[in-house]
Design a protein around this motif. Structure first.
Motif, PDB file in Angstrom:
ATOM      1  N   ASP A  35      32.328  -8.108 -14.991  1.00 37.85           N
ATOM      2  CA  ASP A  35      31.412  -7.053 -15.050  1.00 37.85           C
ATOM      3  C   ASP A  35      31.475  -5.998 -14.128  1.00 37.85           C
ATOM      4  N   MET A  36      31.442  -6.397 -12.715  1.00 34.43           N
ATOM      5  CA  MET A  36      31.437  -5.420 -11.648  1.00 34.43           C
ATOM      6  C   MET A  36      32.335  -4.742 -11.656  1.00 34.43           C
ATOM      7  N   VAL A  37      33.671  -5.357 -11.369  1.00 36.87           N
ATOM      8  CA  VAL A  37      34.787  -4.425 -11.409  1.00 36.87           C
ATOM      9  C   VAL A  37      35.160  -3.373 -12.529  1.00 36.87           C
ATOM     10  N   ARG A  38      34.759  -3.782 -13.779  1.00 42.71           N
ATOM     11  CA  ARG A  38      34.869  -2.960 -14.951  1.00 42.71           C
ATOM     12  C   ARG A  38      33.768  -1.705 -14.923  1.00 42.71           C
ATOM     13  N   PHE A  39      32.715  -1.792 -14.251  1.00 39.34           N
ATOM     14  CA  PHE A  39      31.726  -0.921 -14.197  1.00 39.34           C
ATOM     15  C   PHE A  39      31.924  -0.087 -12.919  1.00 39.34           C
ATOM     16  N   TRP A  40      32.499  -0.498 -11.772  1.00 34.92           N
ATOM     17  CA  TRP A  40      32.484   0.062 -10.552  1.00 34.92           C
ATOM     18  C   TRP A  40      33.865   0.197  -9.765  1.00 34.92           C
ATOM     19  N   GLY A  41      34.875  -0.569 -10.432  1.00 29.60           N
ATOM     20  CA  GLY A  41      36.153  -0.165  -9.880  1.00 29.60           C
ATOM     21  C   GLY A  41      36.398  -1.077  -8.537  1.00 29.60           C
ATOM     22  N   ASN A  42      36.134   0.134  -7.720  1.00 34.64           N
ATOM     23  CA  ASN A  42      36.568  -0.579  -6.108  1.00 34.64           C
ATOM     24  C   ASN A  42      35.371  -1.209  -5.732  1.00 34.64           C
ATOM     25  N   ILE A  43      35.122  -2.462  -5.641  1.00 35.96           N
ATOM     26  CA  ILE A  43      33.919  -3.205  -5.041  1.00 35.96           C
ATOM     27  C   ILE A  43      34.207  -4.145  -4.084  1.00 35.96           C
ATOM     28  N   PRO A  44      33.275  -4.365  -3.278  1.00 37.90           N
ATOM     29  CA  PRO A  44      33.294  -5.603  -2.304  1.00 37.90           C
ATOM     30  C   PRO A  44      33.730  -6.874  -2.683  1.00 37.90           C
ATOM     31  N   LEU A  45      34.666  -7.627  -2.452  1.00 38.29           N
ATOM     32  CA  LEU A  45      35.007  -9.053  -2.942  1.00 38.29           C
ATOM     33  C   LEU A  45      34.578  -9.928  -1.605  1.00 38.29           C
ATOM     34  N   VAL A  46      33.448 -10.652  -2.173  1.00 40.11           N
ATOM     35  CA  VAL A  46      32.838 -11.636  -1.419  1.00 40.11           C
ATOM     36  C   VAL A  46      33.305 -13.036  -2.084  1.00 40.11           C
ATOM     37  N   THR A  47      33.916 -13.962  -1.175  1.00 38.83           N
ATOM     38  CA  THR A  47      34.179 -15.025  -1.757  1.00 38.83           C
ATOM     39  C   THR A  47      33.310 -16.264  -0.984  1.00 38.83           C
ATOM     40  N   THR A  48      32.444 -16.029   0.073  1.00 40.34           N
ATOM     41  CA  THR A  48      31.746 -17.018   0.739  1.00 40.34           C
ATOM     42  C   THR A  48      30.209 -16.421   1.160  1.00 40.34           C
ATOM     43  N   PRO A  49      29.290 -17.393   1.419  1.00 39.98           N
ATOM     44  CA  PRO A  49      28.268 -16.824   1.404  1.00 39.98           C
ATOM     45  C   PRO A  49      28.144 -15.952   2.777  1.00 39.98           C
ATOM     46  N   SER A  50      28.330 -15.002   2.943  1.00 40.00           N
ATOM     47  CA  SER A  50      28.610 -14.207   4.069  1.00 40.00           C
ATOM     48  C   SER A  50      27.707 -12.920   4.417  1.00 40.00           C
ATOM     49  N   SER A  51      27.348 -12.665   5.786  1.00 41.66           N
ATOM     50  CA  SER A  51      26.416 -11.680   5.816  1.00 41.66           C
ATOM     51  C   SER A  51      26.871 -10.530   6.210  1.00 41.66           C
ATOM     52  N   GLU A  52      28.273 -10.630   6.219  1.00 40.18           N
ATOM     53  CA  GLU A  52      29.237  -9.257   6.858  1.00 40.18           C
ATOM     54  C   GLU A  52      29.119  -7.933   5.774  1.00 40.18           C
ATOM     55  N   ASN A  53      29.315  -6.813   6.520  1.00 41.01           N
ATOM     56  CA  ASN A  53      29.441  -5.557   5.736  1.00 41.01           C
ATOM     57  C   ASN A  53      30.800  -5.470   4.922  1.00 41.01           C
ATOM     58  N   PHE A  54      31.184  -6.056   3.821  1.00 42.36           N
ATOM     59  CA  PHE A  54      32.564  -5.837   3.480  1.00 42.36           C
ATOM     60  C   PHE A  54      32.749  -4.509   2.988  1.00 42.36           C
ATOM     61  N   PRO A  55      33.875  -4.091   3.138  1.00 38.59           N
ATOM     62  CA  PRO A  55      34.417  -2.808   2.479  1.00 38.59           C
ATOM     63  C   PRO A  55      34.680  -3.000   1.014  1.00 38.59           C
ATOM     64  N   GLN A  56      35.129  -1.993   0.411  1.00 38.64           N
ATOM     65  CA  GLN A  56      35.657  -2.131  -1.007  1.00 38.64           C
ATOM     66  C   GLN A  56      37.086  -2.818  -1.095  1.00 38.64           C
ATOM     67  N   THR A  57      37.477  -3.259  -2.154  1.00 36.43           N
ATOM     68  CA  THR A  57      38.749  -3.989  -2.009  1.00 36.43           C
ATOM     69  C   THR A  57      39.385  -3.441  -3.320  1.00 36.43           C
ATOM     70  N   SER A  58      40.543  -3.547  -3.495  1.00 37.14           N
ATOM     71  CA  SER A  58      41.532  -3.089  -4.592  1.00 37.14           C
ATOM     72  C   SER A  58      41.191  -3.705  -5.903  1.00 37.14           C
ATOM     73  N   PRO A  59      41.151  -3.336  -7.228  1.00 38.78           N
ATOM     74  CA  PRO A  59      40.714  -4.011  -8.320  1.00 38.78           C
ATOM     75  C   PRO A  59      41.740  -5.233  -8.483  1.00 38.78           C
ATOM     76  N   ASP A  60      42.929  -5.285  -8.001  1.00 41.23           N
ATOM     77  CA  ASP A  60      44.090  -6.269  -8.170  1.00 41.23           C
ATOM     78  C   ASP A  60      43.538  -7.448  -7.263  1.00 41.23           C
ATOM     79  N   SER A  61      42.861  -7.239  -6.201  1.00 41.78           N
ATOM     80  CA  SER A  61      42.313  -8.469  -5.406  1.00 41.78           C
ATOM     81  C   SER A  61      41.057  -9.145  -6.461  1.00 41.78           C
ATOM     82  N   VAL A  62      40.264  -8.332  -6.675  1.00 41.86           N
ATOM     83  CA  VAL A  62      39.395  -8.915  -7.642  1.00 41.86           C
ATOM     84  C   VAL A  62      39.555  -9.554  -8.739  1.00 41.86           C
TER      85      VAL A  62
END
Length: 531
Positions: A157-184
């Motif tokens: 849902d998110m990658v279709r709506f917003w394209g480049n989004i932060p990809l978070v795969t752990t319960p982290s509190s970091e300030n993640f940058p946007q990643t490429s859609p391919d990574s998502v």
């Protein structure tokens, strides 16, 4: 991820709202910690329910991404809402930030709710190895599969709506940058393939009714194909990030068709409460491959169980049995009504026609972008006395207590996706869907891409699918279909509305990232083009 307001405590994660529907029934947990909670399979199960609850909350957040926003952005609906309301829905509909410059956070609640749901999935996934699975070893892969499906569903849902989004795969509190859609999409593909491989192949007929609403092997396989079709279409690729080929996507669908035990409900209208009334096929009927469950027990204290977005689509501030009042958003484009053949039973089952149903609508002066048509598949309902069905069942308010499930994947979609991917029985699958719609008036037409896309439009109108079907045919195709200059009624006065193709192309069909999130990220997040 404190800059996104995504961090939630383990108490919030595991303290669940009361919910009557099947597996969502669970005891509240209010005094545990991340360190001591994940010990037994029962603990993991409670956390899994928290993950489903996160999905439910994400689906209900804001005005609703999955149906309301996507239909407004498509060629099948306009922004609508009240004539004195702000112009946020027109901004979305016209892909033009100048229509409502002050609306810089239209999707703030959605963004937050989706990432909180991802957090819940990540929290469970990161603690599975902490659980003692002795005697319940098979459950581990099942729970992991369900959590990974939910995470993939949210990210899709998110990658279709917003394209480049932060990809978070752990319960982290970091300030993640946007990643490429391919990574998502790589994560989405991996999560769904794992779920498809590890969930049991239990057919619909053999499924325990108490587990309806939980992720199944068939849901995972169907979503893989949907992701494949969107990714390869929108990005112009041959396969899904090297992880799923066209033949593999088709094989997943054929498995659902041959072994899932699903079928088409014989009467299309019976799929929808407002279209069928006493003949409603019910939730979890044989056509439901996956749905997000809702119920009426929401309250004003933060318990979110209802499909409140449905109210946005209701007839503007007037109940006319069996239709309950709503806010008049997403008024249906007359072009869609006119696109149906007179013999197509989906026409009156999908759309409320004020004139054709002889409805005494009196609030036209309060309705913006009035067309004479509203959505029927998802609409509030009342009894003959005008009492909200949600409140009649015990809900505190029709505004937050709508209980209709959102059916995300229907078996009809499985058939049409398989036909589109070139199944040997493509014409048969195509015909099955159309035969249901036309009954004795069915006339076969050849299967080709144009006919398939048109059929999908008519079959899934108002279900949050059309916009993505347009985008995956290319931004130029989508812009051409959506753009128009048309006369609508604002407060009963004829007004010209223009949707420019250039605006759709400028944004590439993507939506506005909430500006508050960009600020909270200290500029790490970048706004999408055109917004």
């Amino acid at each position: 991820m404190k800059n996104f307001k995504l961090y939630i405590g383990i108490i919030a994660l595991l303290s669940l709202a009361a919910c009557k529907k099947s597996f969502l029934d669970t005891e509240d947990v209010t005094s545990v910690s991340e360190q001591n909670f994940y010990n037994t399979p029962a603990d993991a199960y409670k956390a899994l329910i928290g993950t489903y609850d996160g999905l439910q909350r994400a689906g209900a957040s804001g005005s609703g991404l999955a149906v309301v926003a996507t239909e407004v952005m498509s060629d099948d609906a306009f922004g609508g809402t009240g004539n004195a309301d702000g112009f946020g829905f027109q901004m979305i509909d016209e892909f033009d930030k100048l229509r409502s410059p002050s609306d810089q956070d239209m999707f703030k609640d959605n963004w937050s709710a989706y990432y909180k749901a991802v957090y819940r999935a990540n929290m469970l996934l990161s603690h599975l190895d902490q659980v003692d699975w002795t005697g319940s070893e098979t459950l581990r892969n099942v729970y992991e599969s369900e959590a990974r499906f939910i995470r993939a569903y949210l990210y899709f849902d998110m990658v279709r709506f917003w394209g480049n989004i932060p990809l978070v795969t752990t319960p982290s509190s970091e300030n993640f940058p946007q990643t490429s859609p391919d990574s998502v999409y790589s994560l989405i593909a991996a999560d769904l393939k794992f779920a498809a491989a590890n969930l049991p192949a239990t057919s619909y007929a053999a499924q325990d009714p108490a587990t309806h609403g939980r992720v199944t092997k068939w849901a995972a396989e169907s979503l893989i194909a949907r992701v494949f079709l969107y990714y390869t279409g929108y990005y112009g690729k041959q396969d899904l990030v090297g992880a799923v080929s066209k033949s593999e996507a088709l094989a997943y669908l054929e498995d659902v068709i041959n072994n899932g035990g699903f079928g088409l409900v014989s009467n299309f209208a019976n799929l929808w409460p407002a279209a069928s009334l006493s003949n409603y096929a019910g939730e979890d009927n044989k056509e439901t491959v996956f749905s997000i469950k809702y119920t009426y027990t929401s309250d004003w204290n933060g318990n979110v169980d209802g499909s409140s977005w449905i109210v946005m689509l209701g007839i503007r501030v007037q109940s006319i049995y069996p239709y309950g009042l709503g806010w008049g958003g997403g008024t249906v484009n007359p072009k869609l009504w006119n696109a149906y053949n007179a013999n197509d039973t989906r026409k009156s089952a999908s759309i409320i026609s004020i004139a054709d149903e002889n409805l005494d609508f009196k609030n036209i002066k309060d309705q913006r972008e009035y067309t004479g048509y509203y959505w029927k598949k998802y609409t509030p309902m009342v009894d003959e006395a005008g009492t909200s069905l949600a409140e009649k069942m015990g809900g505190v308010s029709f505004q937050i207590s709508q209980f209709q499930d959102y059916v995300s994947i229907r078996y009809a979609d499985v058939l049409l996706m398989a036909a589109e991917l070139g199944a040997p029985k493509a014409q048969q699958y195509f015909d099955e869907v159309r035969q249901r719609a036309y009954g004795s008036n069915f006339v076969q037409i050849p299967i080709n891409q144009a006919n398939l896309m048109n059929e999908r439009r008519l079959e899934f109108a108002g279900e949050g699918i059309r916009y993505w079907d347009l985008l995956r045919q290319g931004i130029d195709v989508a812009a051409s279909a959506i753009a128009e200059s048309v006369t609508l009624q604002n407060g009963g006065v004829n007004t010209t509305k223009t949707i420019s193709a250039s605006k759709i192309k400028e944004t590439k069909g993507l939506s506005q990232i909430p500006y508050s999130q960009i600020t909270l990220s200290n500029g790490v997040l970048k706004q999408n083009a055109g917004w």
